[in-house]
Design a protein around this motif. Structure first.
Motif, PDB file in Angstrom:
ATOM      1  N   UNK A  45      22.296  84.572  31.574  1.00 38.87           N
ATOM      2  CA  UNK A  45      21.956  85.971  31.843  1.00 38.87           C
ATOM      3  C   UNK A  45      20.497  86.176  32.225  1.00 38.87           C
ATOM      4  N   UNK A  46      20.278  87.194  33.026  1.00 39.38           N
ATOM      5  CA  UNK A  46      18.938  87.600  33.421  1.00 39.38           C
ATOM      6  C   UNK A  46      18.214  88.214  32.223  1.00 39.38           C
ATOM      7  N   UNK A  47      16.968  87.782  31.981  1.00 36.18           N
ATOM      8  CA  UNK A  47      16.168  88.369  30.915  1.00 36.18           C
ATOM      9  C   UNK A  47      15.884  89.843  31.215  1.00 36.18           C
ATOM     10  N   UNK A  48      15.963  90.724  30.218  1.00 35.94           N
ATOM     11  CA  UNK A  48      15.512  92.106  30.394  1.00 35.94           C
ATOM     12  C   UNK A  48      14.051  92.132  30.859  1.00 35.94           C
ATOM     13  N   UNK A  49      13.716  93.120  31.686  1.00 32.79           N
ATOM     14  CA  UNK A  49      12.338  93.188  32.175  1.00 32.79           C
ATOM     15  C   UNK A  49      11.989  94.609  32.566  1.00 32.79           C
ATOM     16  N   UNK A  50      10.711  94.816  32.781  1.00 35.38           N
ATOM     17  CA  UNK A  50      10.194  96.060  33.377  1.00 35.38           C
ATOM     18  C   UNK A  50       9.082  95.684  34.327  1.00 35.38           C
ATOM     19  N   UNK A  51       8.906  96.483  35.362  1.00 35.78           N
ATOM     20  CA  UNK A  51       7.812  96.229  36.305  1.00 35.78           C
ATOM     21  C   UNK A  51       6.612  97.110  36.019  1.00 35.78           C
ATOM     22  N   UNK A  52       6.757  98.097  35.146  1.00 35.57           N
ATOM     23  CA  UNK A  52       5.664  98.998  34.792  1.00 35.57           C
ATOM     24  C   UNK A  52       4.935  98.493  33.549  1.00 35.57           C
ATOM     25  N   UNK A  53       3.840  99.185  33.212  1.00 38.92           N
ATOM     26  CA  UNK A  53       3.146  98.885  31.964  1.00 38.92           C
ATOM     27  C   UNK A  53       2.915 100.156  31.148  1.00 38.92           C
ATOM     28  N   UNK A  54       3.890 101.066  31.262  1.00 40.64           N
ATOM     29  CA  UNK A  54       3.746 102.375  30.622  1.00 40.64           C
ATOM     30  C   UNK A  54       3.984 102.269  29.122  1.00 40.64           C
TER      31      UNK A  54
ATOM     32  N   UNK B 137      19.224 108.043  44.584  1.00 43.12           N
ATOM     33  CA  UNK B 137      18.992 109.279  45.348  1.00 43.12           C
ATOM     34  C   UNK B 137      18.044 110.218  44.612  1.00 43.12           C
ATOM     35  N   UNK B 138      17.965 110.082  43.280  1.00 44.26           N
ATOM     36  CA  UNK B 138      17.098 110.956  42.482  1.00 44.26           C
ATOM     37  C   UNK B 138      15.635 110.504  42.506  1.00 44.26           C
ATOM     38  N   UNK B 139      15.392 109.334  43.077  1.00 43.05           N
ATOM     39  CA  UNK B 139      14.019 108.807  43.100  1.00 43.05           C
ATOM     40  C   UNK B 139      13.674 108.398  44.536  1.00 43.05           C
ATOM     41  N   UNK B 140      13.252 109.357  45.353  1.00 43.50           N
ATOM     42  CA  UNK B 140      12.976 109.035  46.759  1.00 43.50           C
ATOM     43  C   UNK B 140      11.730 108.166  46.950  1.00 43.50           C
ATOM     44  N   UNK B 141      10.800 108.227  45.977  1.00 44.01           N
ATOM     45  CA  UNK B 141       9.566 107.442  46.091  1.00 44.01           C
ATOM     46  C   UNK B 141       9.401 106.603  44.816  1.00 44.01           C
ATOM     47  N   UNK B 142      10.114 105.511  44.720  1.00 42.38           N
ATOM     48  CA  UNK B 142      10.106 104.716  43.476  1.00 42.38           C
ATOM     49  C   UNK B 142       8.801 103.936  43.284  1.00 42.38           C
ATOM     50  N   UNK B 143       8.474 103.711  42.001  1.00 40.81           N
ATOM     51  CA  UNK B 143       7.293 102.900  41.677  1.00 40.81           C
ATOM     52  C   UNK B 143       7.601 101.843  40.611  1.00 40.81           C
ATOM     53  N   UNK B 144       8.737 101.983  39.924  1.00 45.59           N
ATOM     54  CA  UNK B 144       9.008 101.051  38.828  1.00 45.59           C
ATOM     55  C   UNK B 144      10.500 100.839  38.641  1.00 45.59           C
ATOM     56  N   UNK B 145      10.841  99.647  38.185  1.00 45.46           N
ATOM     57  CA  UNK B 145      12.233  99.286  37.889  1.00 45.46           C
ATOM     58  C   UNK B 145      12.284  98.658  36.503  1.00 45.46           C
ATOM     59  N   UNK B 146      13.346  98.992  35.788  1.00 44.95           N
ATOM     60  CA  UNK B 146      13.606  98.345  34.499  1.00 44.95           C
ATOM     61  C   UNK B 146      15.031  97.811  34.486  1.00 44.95           C
ATOM     62  N   UNK B 147      15.194  96.704  33.746  1.00 43.97           N
ATOM     63  CA  UNK B 147      16.525  96.119  33.581  1.00 43.97           C
ATOM     64  C   UNK B 147      16.769  95.875  32.098  1.00 43.97           C
ATOM     65  N   UNK B 148      17.752  96.593  31.562  1.00 40.33           N
ATOM     66  CA  UNK B 148      18.140  96.452  30.148  1.00 40.33           C
ATOM     67  C   UNK B 148      16.943  96.592  29.218  1.00 40.33           C
ATOM     68  N   UNK B 149      16.030  97.449  29.566  1.00 39.75           N
ATOM     69  CA  UNK B 149      14.839  97.651  28.756  1.00 39.75           C
ATOM     70  C   UNK B 149      15.071  98.790  27.771  1.00 39.75           C
ATOM     71  N   UNK B 150      16.084  98.598  26.954  1.00 41.25           N
ATOM     72  CA  UNK B 150      16.465  99.555  25.908  1.00 41.25           C
ATOM     73  C   UNK B 150      16.807  98.780  24.644  1.00 41.25           C
TER      74      UNK B 150
END
Length: 478
Positions: A469-478, A442-455
């Motif tokens: 298990x699913x490999x950690x990933x990110x869809x951005x290149x920030x 709800x805090x991101x009405x216009x999303x552009x990127x998703x991360x999974x366990x990227x910490x």
């Protein structure tokens, strides 16, 4: 008096000539060794220039011969039999016999890397290994099934051709000192194949990927110091030093014939980050393959586990290293990588040596069994991010290697989502097998990127149909 001195001198000269006449073998060629089955196995050693060295083996009437070169070295390739528990012997003879006894033919793998590969079954201080007692009890029945050779961790400015080591048959007394990851790998391999498994452990805790690269590759790809004084000045902790560990700890095994390499390393490269880690690792693999001279040896390695690096669970230093490791797998031929995102307990945030080593070793074994031994029905790949599609306020994530399903329909953990402001928020996730993973907040009405366990330390709970298990990933290149 002079006559007595003459007699003593003659005796000493005779003793020296006698010692020189006998071939000298590297320590790794010794009693209890396991030789790679159905292969041309490389044997080597040293002797007197010009001497003929004859090699005979108990499994064949063929006698192999070679001549000691000017440099005092000799080499010979011997054809080995199919794997079995039948004790074999090898005789080296240049006028005096040297016999290697209790040899087995089987499968030989190298266990390389830093402390999580080095970590013995008994654990390190304040770092226990789960399942240790069970493994020790079982080891009593594995004496003729698993053997290991531990190469002493040693630094050297120039490549060494020998190391003080010996082959040991696994039993209840010595198995606590064996690599835990290596042991669990070997145990599953032996259960599946019912043949002897040999492990060569050449590793050192705390080492960086640069610690194993040779001088030529370090000069070509890095700005690492290569003078001994400069190395010591730049790296006060010896395990961080470049060049030296490869020369002293890995070079002595390069003549040995093996099946493949297992590798668990990367933690120290979080402390010394490099955007070039994937290429450095690829270069190291090529270096080792060239050294063994056996073509594209299988290289199976482990992604570093979640940990509170720099006292910051939410940092991303380790996430970028994991990303580099995943990239390395895509550029290294004949390689595979194990995901360890679930091999840490929630209370192990600050534990660089998590206790779950059994799933790590067994996942490496599952890859080897699938790829090298015909077990095609073993599903050994973790799921990975494939692509993302944005639809309104929802990001739809598509995975590959999911084996046509994932492990849950609700309570997804580890997902974050961000808009153009690049601020990530915890995401809600729903799953529809016909659509994919639907990620929103709800805090991101216009999303552009998703991360999974990227910490640095973030545990997810998504598994594929094989419960990997699913490999950690990110869809951005920030």
């Amino acid at each position: 008096m002079s006559k007595r001195i003459l007699i003593v001198s003659v005796l000493l000269l005779t003793a020296v000539l006698f010692l020189q006449a006998k071939v000298r073998l590297p320590h790794i060629i010794s009693d209890n060794m396991i030789v790679q089955q159905t292969s041309k196995v490389h044997l080597w050693g040293w002797g007197t220039h010009g001497k003929i060295v004859k090699v005979s083996v108990s499994w064949s009437v063929q006698i192999y011969s070679t001549t000691v070169g000017k440099d005092g070295q000799w080499n010979v390739d011997v054809t080995t039999p199919r794997a079995s528990y039948q004790p074999l012997n090898i005789v080296f003879d240049d006028g005096e016999r040297t016999v290697i006894n209790n040899v087995l033919a089987g499968e030989v793998w190298v266990c390389a890397g830093q402390s999580n590969m080095e970590m013995p079954l008994k654990g390190f201080p304040n770092c226990p290994v789960e399942g240790c007692n069970e493994a020790i009890i079982e080891a009593g029945g594995l004496t003729d099934k698993i053997r290991f050779c531990k190469i002493p961790s040693r630094m050297a400015m120039n490549p060494l051709d020998d190391a003080s080591c010996s082959w040991r048959c696994v039993d209840q007394r010595n198995v606590p000192d064996q690599s835990a990851v290596g042991y669990f790998f070997a145990r599953m391999m032996n259960r599946a194949l019912d043949i002897p498994i040999g492990l060569i452990e050449a590793n050192k805790g705390g080492t960086r990927v640069e610690s194993w690269l040779n001088r030529e590759n370090l000069q070509a790809l890095t700005s690492e110091p290569l003078d001994s004084a400069q190395i010591v000045r730049q790296y006060s902790w010896d395990y961080h030093r470049p060049l030296l560990w490869g020369n002293g700890t890995f070079s002595p095994i390069l003549g040995y014939t093996v099946k493949g390499i297992l590798f668990y390393q990367g933690c120290s490269n979080v402390e010394f980050p490099s955007p070039n880690y994937a290429n450095l690792l690829a270069c190291l693999v090529e270096q080792w393959r060239n050294g063994f001279g056996q073509g594209q040896l299988p290289f199976y390695f482990v992604q570093i586990a979640p940990c509170w690096y720099n006292n910051d669970a939410n940092g991303t230093e380790a996430a970028y290293l994991r990303e580099q490791q995943l990239k390395a797998q895509t550029i290294i031929p004949n390689s595979a990588i194990v995901c360890t995102n679930d091999c840490v307990y929630p209370w192990e945030t600050q534990q660089i040596h998590p206790r779950m080593k059994k799933p790590v070793g067994e996942r490496l074994a599952q890859i080897a069994l699938n790829r090298n031994y015909g077990f095609e029905n073993i599903r050994c790949e973790s799921a990975r991010f494939e692509k993302m599609r944005i639809k309104g306020d929802t990001c739809i994530i598509f995975l590959k290697n999911d084996y046509q399903g994932i492990s849950r329909y609700e309570d997804f953990q580890g997902f974050e989502i961000a808009g153009d402001d690049r601020v990530f928020h915890k995401a809600e996730v729903a799953y529809d097998w016909r659509i994919g993973l639907m990620v929103r907040s709800e805090k991101v009405p216009h999303p552009v990127a998703v991360r999974y366990c990227f910490r640095n330390f973030q545990l997810g709970n998504v598994y594929n149909q094989a419960l990997l298990p699913l490999f950690p990933f990110r869809t951005d290149n920030w």
